[in-house]
Design an enzyme around this catalytic site. Structure first.
Site, PDB file in Angstrom:
ATOM      1  N   LEU A   1     -29.670-140.864   4.936  1.00 46.88           N
ATOM      2  CA  LEU A   1     -29.671-141.228   6.360  1.00 46.88           C
ATOM      3  C   LEU A   1     -29.956-140.043   7.278  1.00 46.88           C
ATOM      4  O   LEU A   1     -29.521-138.958   7.015  1.00 46.88           O
ATOM      5  CB  LEU A   1     -28.298-141.803   6.718  1.00 46.88           C
TER       6      LEU A   1
ATOM      7  N   HIS B   1     -32.601-115.626   1.391  1.00 48.87           N
ATOM      8  CA  HIS B   1     -31.598-116.639   1.731  1.00 48.87           C
ATOM      9  C   HIS B   1     -30.259-116.120   1.247  1.00 48.87           C
ATOM     10  O   HIS B   1     -29.855-116.385   0.124  1.00 48.87           O
ATOM     11  CB  HIS B   1     -31.941-117.978   1.070  1.00 48.87           C
ATOM     12  N   LYS B   2     -29.600-115.328   2.088  1.00 45.75           N
ATOM     13  CA  LYS B   2     -28.378-114.633   1.684  1.00 45.75           C
ATOM     14  C   LYS B   2     -27.333-115.584   1.141  1.00 45.75           C
ATOM     15  O   LYS B   2     -26.570-115.243   0.255  1.00 45.75           O
ATOM     16  CB  LYS B   2     -27.797-113.861   2.881  1.00 45.75           C
ATOM     17  N   PHE B   3     -27.294-116.787   1.727  1.00 46.37           N
ATOM     18  CA  PHE B   3     -26.305-117.767   1.247  1.00 46.37           C
ATOM     19  C   PHE B   3     -26.825-118.539   0.040  1.00 46.37           C
ATOM     20  O   PHE B   3     -26.220-118.536  -1.031  1.00 46.37           O
ATOM     21  CB  PHE B   3     -25.921-118.732   2.370  1.00 46.37           C
TER      22      PHE B   3
ATOM     23  N   LYS C   1     -24.194-118.024  13.456  1.00 44.55           N
ATOM     24  CA  LYS C   1     -22.986-117.230  13.227  1.00 44.55           C
ATOM     25  C   LYS C   1     -22.525-117.347  11.785  1.00 44.55           C
ATOM     26  O   LYS C   1     -21.385-117.052  11.466  1.00 44.55           O
ATOM     27  CB  LYS C   1     -21.853-117.715  14.142  1.00 44.55           C
TER      28      LYS C   1
ATOM     29  N   LEU D   1     -11.887-126.166  22.231  1.00 47.08           N
ATOM     30  CA  LEU D   1     -13.285-126.514  22.423  1.00 47.08           C
ATOM     31  C   LEU D   1     -13.905-127.016  21.134  1.00 47.08           C
ATOM     32  O   LEU D   1     -13.618-126.515  20.070  1.00 47.08           O
ATOM     33  CB  LEU D   1     -14.034-125.262  22.905  1.00 47.08           C
ATOM     34  N   CYS D   2     -14.810-128.003  21.223  1.00 44.75           N
ATOM     35  CA  CYS D   2     -15.468-128.536  20.038  1.00 44.75           C
ATOM     36  C   CYS D   2     -16.719-127.702  19.711  1.00 44.75           C
ATOM     37  O   CYS D   2     -17.352-127.149  20.600  1.00 44.75           O
ATOM     38  CB  CYS D   2     -15.848-129.989  20.321  1.00 44.75           C
ATOM     39  N   VAL D   3     -17.032-127.569  18.439  1.00 42.66           N
ATOM     40  CA  VAL D   3     -18.197-126.778  18.003  1.00 42.66           C
ATOM     41  C   VAL D   3     -19.515-127.362  18.507  1.00 42.66           C
ATOM     42  O   VAL D   3     -19.727-128.554  18.422  1.00 42.66           O
ATOM     43  CB  VAL D   3     -18.266-126.750  16.459  1.00 42.66           C
TER      44      VAL D   3
END
Ligand code: NHW
Ligand code: MG
Length: 359
Positions: A359, A3-5, A119, A110-112
């Site tokens: 939630l 898990h690089k992050f 990425k 543009l919206c994500v």
């Protein structure tokens, strides 16, 4: 699995799991706010940070649209959560929230969405929200996910109680078991029209102090639980149409509030079905039974949810939910993992040791 992050973050790492030499509590101490990184994290070219103004009808609609088309799907991609605009208003503006934590990313015009997966955008977003939370002098967080990350404090399971079995079968949410017919199935899940507990009624504003007391006493016994004050109870639990619904039992003799139960409303889009597009789902939230048996209280909530036309009632196996799940004919579903950010807990918790619903 690497898990690089997450290996760089102050969360319990898989390799340290069960290490008894480590003290329980924060993993990294707070630092002076002046030492918290003052500039936003860099985003790849053409992307820019925005702060979403959740008070604005227009932004709320945009966020809602993004989630409706890109948020969580089940394993087989048959359903996708469909949070309503009113739900987002509720979920994103609790007491103590900061506008600056509602971060979004836009590319020019543009919206994500789905196309921007894999990425490494998620780590930057998590780091950025962490930085903004640190600037408010807050150093811990709790979160849940369907995926395995370093390191769950608990693994819970969703359970589902059919209210509208015909529709649930039609849309593929569940299947007719062997030796089961549609009419037997409908009979099996049939609920009475009215609740059975005397004094059972919808929660009102004047119940906030009593409900807060009930909840605080109850949640005290769990290893991890929210610390609700009256303001929080008013926000999170006072009924809001199609968002959250709560009921109390007011003793007909003493007029004391003895029991409490609640659910939130989170429909899912049904992907690729000719006949139905929305699955109406209620999710068990916080329930406290001091006088009425919990089983009876929850049966009454099922009756209310059924009357309000929900198709299914969902509950995690947290708190004391196991005591009614089997008896009230819930069936098992997907898992949900709980995590803490920058807090070391030595042992993994049993779901029944958790007093938190996210939630
Ligand atoms: S969980 C629901 C999350 N959302 C969804 O599942 C919606 C559909 N999926 C997506 O939009 C409830 C994307 O797949 C997402 C990942 C955005 C999930 N939590 O950008 P990359 C919540 O919202 C790690 C945490 O390439 P992607 C709670 C993954 O392990 N981490 O992936 C949110 C890897 O790191 P690793 C997750 O697919 C809590 C890296 O992201 C994760 O394009 C957040 C890959 O990034 C998840 N659900 O985008 C934490 N899914 O180390 C808050 C993947 O393994 C922490 N990853 O290499 C606390 C912050 C506050 C602290 C304050 C002190
Ligand atoms: Mg990405």
């Amino acid at each position: 699995m690497r898990h690089k992050f997450w290996e760089t973050q102050p969360v319990k790492q898989f390799k340290d799991n069960g290490d008894i030499s480590l003290p329980e509590g924060p993993i990294e101490p707070p630092i002076p706010l002046s030492e918290v990184k003052q500039e936003p994290y860099n985003l790849p070219n053409l992307y820019e940070w925005i702060t979403c103004d959740i008070d604005s009808e227009e932004t709320r609609a945009e966020v809602c649209n993004l989630l409706t088309h890109n948020y969580i799907e089940d394993d087989k991609n048959m359903f996708r959560f469909n949070y309503s605009k009113e739900f987002l208003r509720w979920a994103l503006r609790p007491p103590g929230y900061c506008k600056s934590w509602h971060i979004g990313v836009r590319i020019n015009f543009l919206c994500v969405h789905k196309k921007l997966r894999s990425k490494r955008l998620a780590p930057v977003m998590i780091k950025e929200v962490t930085r903004r939370v640190h600037l408010e002098n807050i150093w811990q967080a709790a979160y849940t996910a369907g995926v395995v990350l370093p390191t769950p404090i608990s693994s819970c399971l969703y359970w589902h109680r059919s209210l509208n079995p015909k529709k649930l079968i039609d849309v593929g949410f569940c299947r007719l078991g062997a030796r089961m017919t549609m009419s037997r199935m409908i009979k099996l899940y049939k609920l009475p029209d009215s609740t059975c507990t005397p004094g059972f009624r919808q929660m009102e504003l004047h119940d906030v102090p009593a409900v807060t007391q009930l909840l605080r006493n109850y949640l005290n016994q769990f290893e991890v639980a929210p610390d609700f004050d009256e303001n929080d109870v008013k926000h999170w639990l006072l009924p809001t149409e199609n968002v959250v619904d709560s009921y109390v039992v007011e003793s007909p003799e003493s007029h004391k509030i003895t029991d409490f139960c609640s659910f939130y409303s989170l429909p899912s889009s049904i992907l690729g079905n000719q006949k139905y597009s929305i699955l109406k789902a209620a999710y068990s939230f916080y329930n406290v039974a001091t006088k009425t048996p919990l089983l009876q209280l929850m049966n009454d909530v099922l009756i209310v949810a059924n009357r309000k036309d929900y198709d299914v009632f969902n509950a995690l196996d947290v708190m004391q939910n196991e005591t009614f799940i089997k008896e009230l004919k819930f069936g098992p579903g997907d898992g949900k993992l709980y995590y803490l950010y920058n807090y070391w807990l030595r042992d993994t918790l049993k779901p029944m040791e958790l007093g938190l619903v996210l939630l």
